[in-house]
Design a protein around this motif. Structure first.
Motif, PDB file in Angstrom:
ATOM      1  N   SER A 102     -63.063  -7.514 -29.785  1.00  8.38           N
ATOM      2  CA  SER A 102     -61.918  -6.378 -29.658  1.00  8.38           C
ATOM      3  C   SER A 102     -61.727  -5.962 -31.041  1.00  8.38           C
ATOM      4  CB  SER A 102     -60.766  -6.978 -29.005  1.00  8.38           C
ATOM      5  OG  SER A 102     -60.300  -7.989 -29.876  1.00  8.38           O
ATOM      6  N   TYR A 142     -62.063  -8.205 -34.174  1.00  6.15           N
ATOM      7  CA  TYR A 142     -61.884  -9.691 -33.610  1.00  6.15           C
ATOM      8  C   TYR A 142     -63.260 -10.096 -32.876  1.00  6.15           C
ATOM      9  CZ  TYR A 142     -57.095  -9.555 -35.358  1.00  6.15           C
ATOM     10  OH  TYR A 142     -55.910  -9.274 -35.994  1.00  6.15           O
ATOM     11  N   ASN A 186     -63.497 -12.482 -29.844  1.00  7.18           N
ATOM     12  CA  ASN A 186     -62.724 -13.284 -29.172  1.00  7.18           C
ATOM     13  C   ASN A 186     -63.414 -14.529 -28.400  1.00  7.18           C
ATOM     14  OD1 ASN A 186     -59.974 -12.148 -29.235  1.00  7.18           O
ATOM     15  ND2 ASN A 186     -61.174 -10.458 -28.481  1.00  7.18           N
ATOM     16  N   TYR A 223     -58.649 -11.940 -20.615  1.00  3.89           N
ATOM     17  CA  TYR A 223     -57.644 -12.029 -21.675  1.00  3.89           C
ATOM     18  C   TYR A 223     -56.705 -13.194 -21.887  1.00  3.89           C
ATOM     19  CZ  TYR A 223     -59.309  -7.293 -22.464  1.00  3.89           C
ATOM     20  OH  TYR A 223     -60.163  -6.171 -22.840  1.00  3.89           O
ATOM     21  N   ALA A 239     -58.763 -16.094 -23.431  1.00  2.00           N
ATOM     22  CA  ALA A 239     -59.137 -15.797 -24.922  1.00  2.00           C
ATOM     23  C   ALA A 239     -58.059 -16.376 -25.760  1.00  2.00           C
ATOM     24  CB  ALA A 239     -59.592 -14.377 -25.022  1.00  2.00           C
ATOM     25  N   MET A 252     -59.377 -16.690 -31.815  1.00  2.00           N
ATOM     26  CA  MET A 252     -60.046 -15.303 -32.204  1.00  2.00           C
ATOM     27  C   MET A 252     -60.608 -15.520 -33.610  1.00  2.00           C
ATOM     28  SD  MET A 252     -57.815 -12.161 -31.076  1.00  2.00           S
ATOM     29  CE  MET A 252     -56.003 -12.843 -31.447  1.00  2.00           C
ATOM     30  N   GLN A 280     -61.414 -13.555 -37.092  1.00  4.58           N
ATOM     31  CA  GLN A 280     -60.910 -12.204 -37.555  1.00  4.58           C
ATOM     32  C   GLN A 280     -62.281 -11.871 -38.750  1.00  4.58           C
ATOM     33  OE1 GLN A 280     -57.302 -11.776 -39.401  1.00  4.58           O
ATOM     34  NE2 GLN A 280     -57.605  -9.570 -40.014  1.00  4.58           N
TER      35      GLN A 280
END
Length: 160
Positions: A100, A112, A114, A131, A134, A137, A139
């Motif tokens: 995402s 990211y 996830n 979602y 998740a 994450m 980054q």
């Protein structure tokens, strides 16, 4: 047990540091010309100056950091945060990964990966169950690897 470590990108951190220092110098020149202006401009100046000072400290921390930001072993993923405790997620608890990103005016600002957990704990069911599960994450902006390559490595480890 082979471990793969990913460190912060020193080039991106250097550009962030140079940009932050440049904006701080530019704002200090603006402060000299500010003089006896209104309260709104003065508050806005201090707010902007604080943001750029924080970003220069963050980039210096990333430049001087010797520890990895992400480690992948055969059994787990360890995410090291800059100012928080590290988080480890075992591969047997992971259902899948997906990418995402955040966009501002059509330009991608952050990206990211996830991590979707098979059996999330303490997560209420929502309209979009993918979602809600998740929870962690990665980054990938400050890592020294592209997001698509990291996703291939993670999926390969997940399927093996």
């Amino acid at each position: 047990m082979k471990e793969i470590h990913f460190y912060s990108s020193k080039i991106k951190s250097l550009f962030l540091l140079l940009g932050s220092i440049g904006f701080c110098l530019l704002l200090s020149q603006f402060y000299r010309k500010l003089g006896n202006e209104g309260l709104g401009k003065t508050i806005l100046f201090y707010f902007a100056f604080t943001i750029f000072i924080f970003s220069s400290i963050l980039s210096m921390l990333l430049l001087l950091r010797r520890k990895p930001l992400l480690s992948i072993t055969d059994t787990e993923i360890i995410i090291y945060y800059l100012l928080r405790k590290s988080v480890s997620v075992k591969f047997k608890e992971i259902s899948k990964f997906f990418i995402s990103n955040t966009k501002f005016r059509g330009m991608k600002t952050t990206e990211y990966i996830n991590i979707v957990i098979k059996y999330p704990k303490n997560v209420p069911q929502k309209k979009f169950p993918v979602y809600s599960s998740a929870q962690n994450m990665i980054q990938t902006d400050m890592l020294n690897i592209k997001t698509s390559e990291l996703l291939k490595i993670l999926n390969k480890k997940l399927n093996s």
